[in-house]
Design an enzyme around this catalytic site. Sequence first.
Site, short mmCIF file in Angstrom:
data_model
loop_
_atom_site.label_atom_id
_atom_site.label_comp_id
_atom_site.label_asym_id
_atom_site.label_seq_id
_atom_site.Cartn_x
_atom_site.Cartn_y
_atom_site.Cartn_z
N LYS A 22 -12.96 4.17 3.54
CA LYS A 22 -12.01 3.56 2.59
C LYS A 22 -10.66 3.33 3.27
O LYS A 22 -10.09 2.24 3.19
CB LYS A 22 -11.81 4.48 1.39
CG LYS A 22 -10.59 4.15 0.54
CD LYS A 22 -10.44 5.04 -0.68
CE LYS A 22 -9.65 6.28 -0.41
NZ LYS A 22 -8.19 6.11 -0.46
N ASN A 23 -10.14 4.33 3.95
CA ASN A 23 -8.76 4.26 4.47
C ASN A 23 -8.63 3.41 5.73
O ASN A 23 -7.51 3.16 6.18
CB ASN A 23 -8.20 5.67 4.67
CG ASN A 23 -8.03 6.37 3.33
OD1 ASN A 23 -8.05 5.73 2.28
ND2 ASN A 23 -7.89 7.68 3.36
N ARG A 93 -2.68 2.97 -3.61
CA ARG A 93 -1.66 3.18 -2.59
C ARG A 93 -1.83 2.16 -1.44
O ARG A 93 -0.85 1.73 -0.84
CB ARG A 93 -1.77 4.61 -2.04
CG ARG A 93 -0.83 4.93 -0.88
CD ARG A 93 0.60 5.07 -1.32
NE ARG A 93 1.48 5.33 -0.19
CZ ARG A 93 2.78 5.59 -0.30
NH1 ARG A 93 3.37 5.62 -1.47
NH2 ARG A 93 3.53 5.81 0.78
N CYS A 117 -3.18 8.16 -5.81
CA CYS A 117 -3.35 9.50 -6.38
C CYS A 117 -2.00 10.18 -6.57
O CYS A 117 -1.11 10.08 -5.73
CB CYS A 117 -4.20 10.35 -5.45
SG CYS A 117 -5.93 9.88 -5.46
N ARG A 122 5.36 10.53 -2.61
CA ARG A 122 4.83 9.35 -1.91
C ARG A 122 5.88 8.23 -1.78
O ARG A 122 5.69 7.10 -2.24
CB ARG A 122 3.56 8.85 -2.58
CG ARG A 122 2.54 9.97 -2.76
CD ARG A 122 1.17 9.52 -3.07
NE ARG A 122 0.45 9.11 -1.86
CZ ARG A 122 -0.83 8.73 -1.87
NH1 ARG A 122 -1.47 8.66 -3.01
NH2 ARG A 122 -1.45 8.40 -0.74
N PRO A 123 7.00 8.51 -1.18
CA PRO A 123 8.03 7.48 -0.96
C PRO A 123 7.56 6.44 0.08
O PRO A 123 6.53 6.61 0.71
CB PRO A 123 9.22 8.27 -0.44
CG PRO A 123 8.60 9.45 0.24
CD PRO A 123 7.39 9.80 -0.57
N ILE A 124 8.37 5.40 0.27
CA ILE A 124 8.04 4.39 1.30
C ILE A 124 9.21 4.20 2.26
O ILE A 124 9.34 3.16 2.92
CB ILE A 124 7.63 3.04 0.67
CG1 ILE A 124 8.79 2.45 -0.15
CG2 ILE A 124 6.36 3.15 -0.15
CD1 ILE A 124 8.60 0.97 -0.47
N GLN A 126 9.85 5.32 5.18
CA GLN A 126 9.50 5.05 6.58
C GLN A 126 8.94 3.63 6.76
O GLN A 126 9.13 3.00 7.79
CB GLN A 126 8.48 6.09 7.08
CG GLN A 126 9.03 7.52 7.09
CD GLN A 126 10.29 7.66 7.93
OE1 GLN A 126 10.27 7.40 9.14
NE2 GLN A 126 11.39 8.02 7.28
N ASP A 306 -7.08 15.32 3.23
CA ASP A 306 -8.06 14.74 2.30
C ASP A 306 -9.32 15.58 2.17
O ASP A 306 -10.18 15.26 1.35
CB ASP A 306 -8.42 13.32 2.72
CG ASP A 306 -7.25 12.38 2.58
OD1 ASP A 306 -7.32 11.25 3.12
OD2 ASP A 306 -6.24 12.76 1.95
N ARG A 399 -13.12 5.71 -7.08
CA ARG A 399 -12.18 4.91 -6.28
C ARG A 399 -12.53 4.99 -4.80
O ARG A 399 -12.30 4.06 -4.05
CB ARG A 399 -10.77 5.47 -6.44
CG ARG A 399 -10.11 5.24 -7.75
CD ARG A 399 -8.68 5.70 -7.68
NE ARG A 399 -8.07 5.23 -6.44
CZ ARG A 399 -6.94 5.73 -5.96
NH1 ARG A 399 -6.34 6.70 -6.56
NH2 ARG A 399 -6.42 5.25 -4.84
#
Length: 428
Positions: A22-23, A93, A117, A122-124, A126, A306, A399
């Site tokens: 998935k990732n 995400r 999730c 979970r900031p952005i 970076q 994970d 998912r």
Amino acid sequence: MDKIVISGGKRLQGSVPISGFKNAALPILVATVLTGDVCVIENVPSISDVEITLQILRAMGASVRMTGKNTVEINTKNVRQGQTPPELIGKIRGSTYFIGAELGRFGRAHVGWPGGCDIGNRPIDQHVKAFEALGAVVTTDSGFIDAEAANGLRGSSVYFDSTSVGATANLILAAVLADGMTVVDNAAREPHIVDLANFLNTCGANITGAGTDVIKIKGVPALHGCSYSIIPDMIEAGTFMIAAAATGGRVRIDGVIPKHMESLSAKLEEMGARIEEVDESILVSADRRLDKTTVKTLPYPGFPTDLQPQIATLLCLCDGVSHVTETIFENRFKYVDELQKMGASVRVVNGKTAIIEGVPQLSAAALRAMDLRGGAALIIAALAADGVSSITNIGSIERGYDNICGKLAALGADIKKVTEPDEATVAV
Ligand code: EPZ
């Protein structure tokens, strides 16, 4: 309402094929936007996060055609900027990658806030740092993320304050067509970063160092389409390895890259499981109660966050007191409340470390999946428990796992997905 019903206590036996990762699939599917050409992507898992990503690509104007169960042909020639539907973007995400892809191809991006999730803040920041380093002006105060490089994107040096898979991937997406060389330091080393780089290099990009903490991206004038196959899902593989150990079974996990599993394989051996690696398969067996251990999640090649809920669940059934420390996300122990309903002895201290005292047996219960990997952990707990358990909110599991019920049933689990009318429907 859909739920999974499991009658536990059966040892898992046999072999299971692992689906595409998935990732890795999510950034690669989005990266096709950068080619403006036709790409054929194979070994794509049949999961809802992928379906949502393909829907977003279609909304942008891409033609998307399944040419096989797990093969998709994507033509992004007619893709338009700023057309991603916010309601779809907000579901996953992985949609953060549309920012880097739009910026990389068009020099500007307009994308809604990503979802994913609920396992932490979970900031952005970076991601934003990366885009600004390439010359983009980024604003995030309008309910959307807007980025624009009025004078075009220029190669630059970026040092990530913290290791971020998403920000590393997004920087690569934005930099492959930029003018000049980009050097990324403190980059994520995950296998899916390597897979993304390999895909883009197959499309004509010039990326070196992926898999190390320093990645160099030399901008090229254009990319072309290609055919590419996604690497196997190391987290799905790890989930099945832990399920085999938790049920005292003997399972061969097929179509994996054993090197990607090293941190888990080593941990399971330390606990007393037997691990045999043969070519692209790993055989896991556990014919006795396993021993306690200590786990600390770290960026790759450390123990993956994970797989944290899954290994913690296994440790509930091991002799002695184990410690599991989560260093990546702030809120990834929500599954613990559900395990406690089953008689697990787990307590979380300062939100970071689960102290787990092994118990002889878990008891079946009515459970609710709170997020993707926590939900997978509850499936493992139910498989090992005595009695019939149910798990609701299974959309959060589907998912990221391709046919998990079918794969487990083929290994001898008594598991089925059932649909019950919602209370409201019954009332009427
Ligand atoms: C990816 O999330 C994965 N998701 C996650 O998998 C995985 O847990 C995570 O990488 C770590 O391996 C996808 O690939 C779609 P990060 P991502 O950026 O990119 C902080 C699953 O179960 N951070 O590496 O969001 C962040 O808050 C999912 O398949 C910043 O502070 O993870 C976290 O604490 C769950 N600023 C840490 O870094 C940023 O700009 C790692 O996040 C970005 C991240």
